[in-house]
Design an enzyme around this catalytic site. Structure first.
Site, PDB file in Angstrom:
ATOM      1  N   GLY A 194      -4.556  -4.222  -3.774  1.00 52.65           N
ATOM      2  CA  GLY A 194      -5.522  -3.180  -4.097  1.00 52.65           C
ATOM      3  C   GLY A 194      -4.719  -1.955  -4.497  1.00 52.65           C
ATOM      4  N   HIS A 195      -4.685  -1.668  -5.783  1.00 48.58           N
ATOM      5  CA  HIS A 195      -3.857  -0.558  -6.290  1.00 48.58           C
ATOM      6  C   HIS A 195      -4.775   0.573  -6.758  1.00 48.58           C
ATOM      7  CE1 HIS A 195      -0.231  -3.444  -7.143  1.00 48.58           C
ATOM      8  NE2 HIS A 195      -0.629  -3.455  -5.887  1.00 48.58           N
ATOM      9  N   LYS A 218       1.829   2.184  -5.122  1.00 47.16           N
ATOM     10  CA  LYS A 218       2.354   1.648  -6.388  1.00 47.16           C
ATOM     11  C   LYS A 218       1.415   1.961  -7.560  1.00 47.16           C
ATOM     12  CE  LYS A 218       2.390  -2.395  -4.369  1.00 47.16           C
ATOM     13  NZ  LYS A 218       2.121  -2.010  -2.964  1.00 47.16           N
ATOM     14  N   GLN A 258       2.037  -6.066  -3.199  1.00 44.38           N
ATOM     15  CA  GLN A 258       2.513  -6.138  -1.811  1.00 44.38           C
ATOM     16  C   GLN A 258       3.810  -5.329  -1.672  1.00 44.38           C
ATOM     17  OE1 GLN A 258       1.448  -9.532  -3.284  1.00 44.38           O
ATOM     18  NE2 GLN A 258      -0.449  -8.542  -2.739  1.00 44.38           N
ATOM     19  N   ASP A 272       0.812  -1.221   0.000  1.00 47.37           N
ATOM     20  CA  ASP A 272       0.000   0.000   0.000  1.00 47.37           C
ATOM     21  C   ASP A 272       0.847   1.274   0.000  1.00 47.37           C
ATOM     22  OD1 ASP A 272      -2.211  -1.658   0.090  1.00 47.37           O
ATOM     23  OD2 ASP A 272      -2.335  -1.585   2.277  1.00 47.37           O
TER      24      ASP A 272
HETATM   25  P1  GDP Z   1      -0.733   0.373  -3.554  1.00 45.89           P
HETATM   26  O1  GDP Z   1      -1.322  -0.910  -3.078  1.00 45.89           O
HETATM   27  O2  GDP Z   1       0.736   0.449  -3.324  1.00 45.89           O
HETATM   28  O3  GDP Z   1      -1.085   0.693  -4.977  1.00 45.89           O
HETATM   29  O4  GDP Z   1      -1.380   1.508  -2.656  1.00 45.89           O
HETATM   30  P2  GDP Z   1      -2.942   1.649  -2.258  1.00 45.89           P
HETATM   31  O5  GDP Z   1      -3.690   2.129  -3.428  1.00 45.89           O
HETATM   32  O6  GDP Z   1      -3.427   0.420  -1.587  1.00 45.89           O
HETATM   33  O7  GDP Z   1      -2.849   2.716  -1.098  1.00 45.89           O
HETATM   34  C1  GDP Z   1      -2.290   3.975  -1.310  1.00 45.89           C
HETATM   35  C2  GDP Z   1      -3.355   5.027  -0.949  1.00 45.89           C
HETATM   36  O8  GDP Z   1      -2.729   6.293  -0.850  1.00 45.89           O
HETATM   37  C3  GDP Z   1      -4.408   5.166  -2.030  1.00 45.89           C
HETATM   38  O9  GDP Z   1      -5.621   5.527  -1.432  1.00 45.89           O
HETATM   39  C4  GDP Z   1      -3.872   6.323  -2.879  1.00 45.89           C
HETATM   40  O10 GDP Z   1      -4.897   7.025  -3.558  1.00 45.89           O
HETATM   41  C5  GDP Z   1      -3.239   7.185  -1.835  1.00 45.89           C
HETATM   42  N1  GDP Z   1      -2.068   7.973  -2.281  1.00 45.89           N
HETATM   43  C6  GDP Z   1      -1.119   7.635  -3.177  1.00 45.89           C
HETATM   44  N2  GDP Z   1      -0.166   8.580  -3.244  1.00 45.89           N
HETATM   45  C7  GDP Z   1      -0.509   9.534  -2.360  1.00 45.89           C
HETATM   46  C8  GDP Z   1       0.094  10.757  -1.941  1.00 45.89           C
HETATM   47  O11 GDP Z   1       1.166  11.159  -2.381  1.00 45.89           O
HETATM   48  N3  GDP Z   1      -0.564  11.487  -0.982  1.00 45.89           N
HETATM   49  C9  GDP Z   1      -1.734  11.058  -0.431  1.00 45.89           C
HETATM   50  N4  GDP Z   1      -2.291  11.805   0.500  1.00 45.89           N
HETATM   51  N5  GDP Z   1      -2.328   9.908  -0.803  1.00 45.89           N
HETATM   52  C10 GDP Z   1      -1.719   9.146  -1.746  1.00 45.89           C
HETATM   53  P1  IMO Z   2      -0.849  -4.161  -2.229  1.00 45.55           P
HETATM   54  O1  IMO Z   2      -0.404  -4.735  -3.542  1.00 45.55           O
HETATM   55  C1  IMO Z   2      -0.910  -4.508   2.098  1.00 45.55           C
HETATM   56  C2  IMO Z   2      -0.978  -8.549   3.773  1.00 45.55           C
HETATM   57  C3  IMO Z   2      -2.224  -9.011   4.472  1.00 45.55           C
HETATM   58  C4  IMO Z   2      -1.645 -10.010   5.456  1.00 45.55           C
HETATM   59  C5  IMO Z   2      -0.515 -10.634   4.671  1.00 45.55           C
HETATM   60  C6  IMO Z   2      -0.879 -11.953   3.999  1.00 45.55           C
HETATM   61  O2  IMO Z   2      -2.150  -3.452  -2.299  1.00 45.55           O
HETATM   62  O3  IMO Z   2       0.235  -3.362  -1.618  1.00 45.55           O
HETATM   63  P2  IMO Z   2      -2.424 -12.705   1.987  1.00 45.55           P
HETATM   64  O4  IMO Z   2      -3.839 -12.383   1.672  1.00 45.55           O
HETATM   65  O5  IMO Z   2      -1.455 -12.315   0.936  1.00 45.55           O
HETATM   66  O6  IMO Z   2      -2.239 -14.120   2.427  1.00 45.55           O
HETATM   67  O7  IMO Z   2      -2.089 -11.806   3.305  1.00 45.55           O
HETATM   68  O8  IMO Z   2      -0.145  -9.691   3.685  1.00 45.55           O
HETATM   69  N1  IMO Z   2      -1.188  -8.063   2.387  1.00 45.55           N
HETATM   70  C7  IMO Z   2      -1.117  -6.783   2.036  1.00 45.55           C
HETATM   71  N2  IMO Z   2      -0.945  -5.667   2.773  1.00 45.55           N
HETATM   72  N3  IMO Z   2      -1.007  -4.407   0.767  1.00 45.55           N
HETATM   73  C8  IMO Z   2      -1.168  -5.517  -0.001  1.00 45.55           C
HETATM   74  O9  IMO Z   2      -1.147  -5.476  -1.343  1.00 45.55           O
HETATM   75  C9  IMO Z   2      -1.271  -6.767   0.639  1.00 45.55           C
HETATM   76  N4  IMO Z   2      -1.437  -8.030   0.204  1.00 45.55           N
HETATM   77  C10 IMO Z   2      -1.390  -8.817   1.288  1.00 45.55           C
HETATM   78  O10 IMO Z   2      -2.881  -7.954   5.111  1.00 45.55           O
HETATM   79  O11 IMO Z   2      -1.089  -9.324   6.546  1.00 45.55           O
HETATM   80 MG    MG Z   3      -2.864  -1.614  -1.839  1.00 48.13          MG
END
Ligand code: GDP
Ligand code: IMO
Ligand code: MG
Length: 430
Positions: A41-42, A17, A231, A14
């Site tokens: 979840g991207h 990416k 991840q 998270d």
């Molecule tokens: P990912 O799994 O690495 O793609 O990240 P996620 O989408 O799960 O979580 C990142 C969260 O931070 C999302 O809600 C994005 O919209 C938000 N986000 C990304 N870059 C920034 C930033 O520079 N500032 C803020 N405030 N939010 C951001």
């Molecule tokens: P993105 O790509 C954050 C965490 C879960 C749990 C552990 C194992 O959005 O960054 P799993 O379902 O893979 O067996 O869970 O890894 N986890 C993540 N945490 N971002 C993710 O993906 C994750 N994918 C799995 O919360 O602790």
């Molecule tokens: Mg994510």
């Protein structure tokens, strides 16, 4: 032959990416996922539009770009077809420019049952899995009992499916549970299986190819490819905070095995890191904050899971972990995300070392579950709103100092600074 660039998370996932892949896609011809599955979840945000992707690469909203799902990825047919439909409903045509590896493994409904049963059996030691069946599906892959996308076309698919399903049901029972104890998305196994089998038939209509040939031929033709990780490095099966990890290779080496690219063809490695740390699910987290500061990071950063909505644990930037991840991944550039979240902090901190048994170290111990006391260095906050700032020089001086401190400690350039979720609010440094 071109090299493939890599983009992956350096922390516990998270990191942002999705945003960066979407931002960089215009510079590439192809975006390719190499690991993970619907546990990811991207999030993408642009023109007031927000979308969360699970298994589909984050280049999908650029219609002239090819998106690839490599052999290292897991596909849960029903979640996947829902994801396709979700994009179609928003006016995109993901079926046109999406290519899926024949060798990618399938997550079956019973993998999800097993995930739930395994977690329940672990009790206090549960991983905090996303319950998408990731662990059990990768277990079958390694045990050489998995089903792959290519198997969907086999005459005896249904027999193979029933056999493996029955072995999963036996495994759930051997843990002392009955199958009816667990629901999949609020449905019984029977109900969910119907949806899944139907989705699996639809999946067969998509472009299913030998992605390893496709990727290598494209590189030979001079095409530019970006590999997108899911991840983060601290969740890697080998180098993460084991056993509180996911079950795939989330590191740069995972690109080689997850897409079929040779190591000498790896190009730049973009390491995505938040300016602080978060973790969702169980497991050790050395810099975690349990106070108001942690709550403030969570609040300002909207730190709730993109898919599950679970609250993310928050803490200061962990330099030993960041340096470790950068080493394992061969990072060439750090992209620093969500620094705007710290706009209202009088002071901010970086953990520079761990203290374990009275000894200070910059290295990660065998187990992050050891009693680690983080040693912090404090920096002056900037107390200024930075969203919409476009040039590094226009950022507050204290923030520039914080970023330079990261560069100095990692010995790596921070080439991108992200100051809001929106595609537009991205600062590139030369
Ligand atoms: P990912 O799994 O690495 O793609 O990240 P996620 O989408 O799960 O979580 C990142 C969260 O931070 C999302 O809600 C994005 O919209 C938000 N986000 C990304 N870059 C920034 C930033 O520079 N500032 C803020 N405030 N939010 C951001
Ligand atoms: P993105 O790509 C954050 C965490 C879960 C749990 C552990 C194992 O959005 O960054 P799993 O379902 O893979 O067996 O869970 O890894 N986890 C993540 N945490 N971002 C993710 O993906 C994750 N994918 C799995 O919360 O602790
Ligand atoms: Mg994510």
């Amino acid at each position: 032959m071109n090299n493939i660039d890599v983009l992956l998370g350096l922390q516990w996932g998270d990191e942002g990416k999705g945003k960066v892949v979407d931002y960089l896609t215009p510079q590439y011809d192809i975006i390719a996922r190499f690991n993970g599955g619907p546990n990811a979840g991207h999030t993408l945000e642009f023109n007031g539009f927000k979308h969360v992707l699970r298994t589909i690469p984050s280049g999908i909203c650029h219609k002239d770009k090819i998106n690839i799902i490599g052999n290292g990825v897991l596909i849960e047919a029903n979640i996947f077809m829902d994801e396709i439909k979700g994009l179609e409903d928003k006016g995109f045509a993901p079926k046109d420019n999406l290519f899926i590896s024949r060798k990618a493994h399938l997550i079956l409904p019973t993998h999800r049952l097993m995930d739930a049963a395994n977690e329940k059996a672990k009790g206090d030691r549960k991983i905090g899995s996303t319950l998408k069946g990731i662990g059990p599906a990768y277990t079958d892959k390694i045990a050489r009992t998995g089903l792959r996308i290519g198997d969907l076309f086999a005459q005896d698919f249904q027999t193979k499916y029933e056999n493996i399903k029955n072995s999963h049901i036996r495994a759930v029972k051997s843990l002392g549970y009955s199958v009816d104890e667990f629901k999949i998305e609020d449905k019984t196994l029977e109900q969910y299986e119907k949806l899944w089998l139907d989705a699996a038939q639809q999946l067969k209509q998509l472009h299913i190819i030998d992605t390893e040939y496709y990727v290598n031929e494209a590189l030979r033709q001079g095409k530019k490819i970006l590999a997108e990780g899911a991840q983060g490095t601290m969740l890697d099966i080998d180098f993460g905070s084991y056993p509180f990890v996911t079950s795939s290779s989330t590191v740069t080496a995972g690109v080689c095995s997850g897409l079929g690219v040779a190591p000498q063809n790896i190009g730049r490695v973009f390491g995505i890191a938040k300016a602080y740390c978060t973790r969702v699910g169980q497991g050790p987290f050395p810099t975690e904050l349990f106070d108001q500061t942690g709550d403030m990071l969570c609040e300002q950063g909207h730190e709730f899971g993109s898919v599950t909505g679970r609250k993310r644990r928050c803490g200061w930037l962990d330099m030993p972990a960041l340096k470790y991840a950068s080493m394992i991944d061969g990072v060439t550039d750090i992209m620093l995300m969500k620094i705007d979240v710290m706009d209202n902090f009088e002071t901010v901190k970086i953990c520079t070392e761990y203290e374990i048994d009275g000894n200070k170290t910059e290295k990660l111990p065998f187990s992050l579950e050891e009693k680690i006391t983080p040693v912090f260095k404090e920096y002056k906050g900037w107390m200024q709103n930075v969203k919409s700032v476009k040039r590094f020089e226009d950022l507050p001086v204290n923030m520039q100092d914080y970023i330079r401190a990261i560069e100095q400690m990692t010995q790596l350039p921070v080439t991108m600074v992200s100051v809001s979720p929106d595609r537009e609010d991205t600062i590139i440094r030369n």
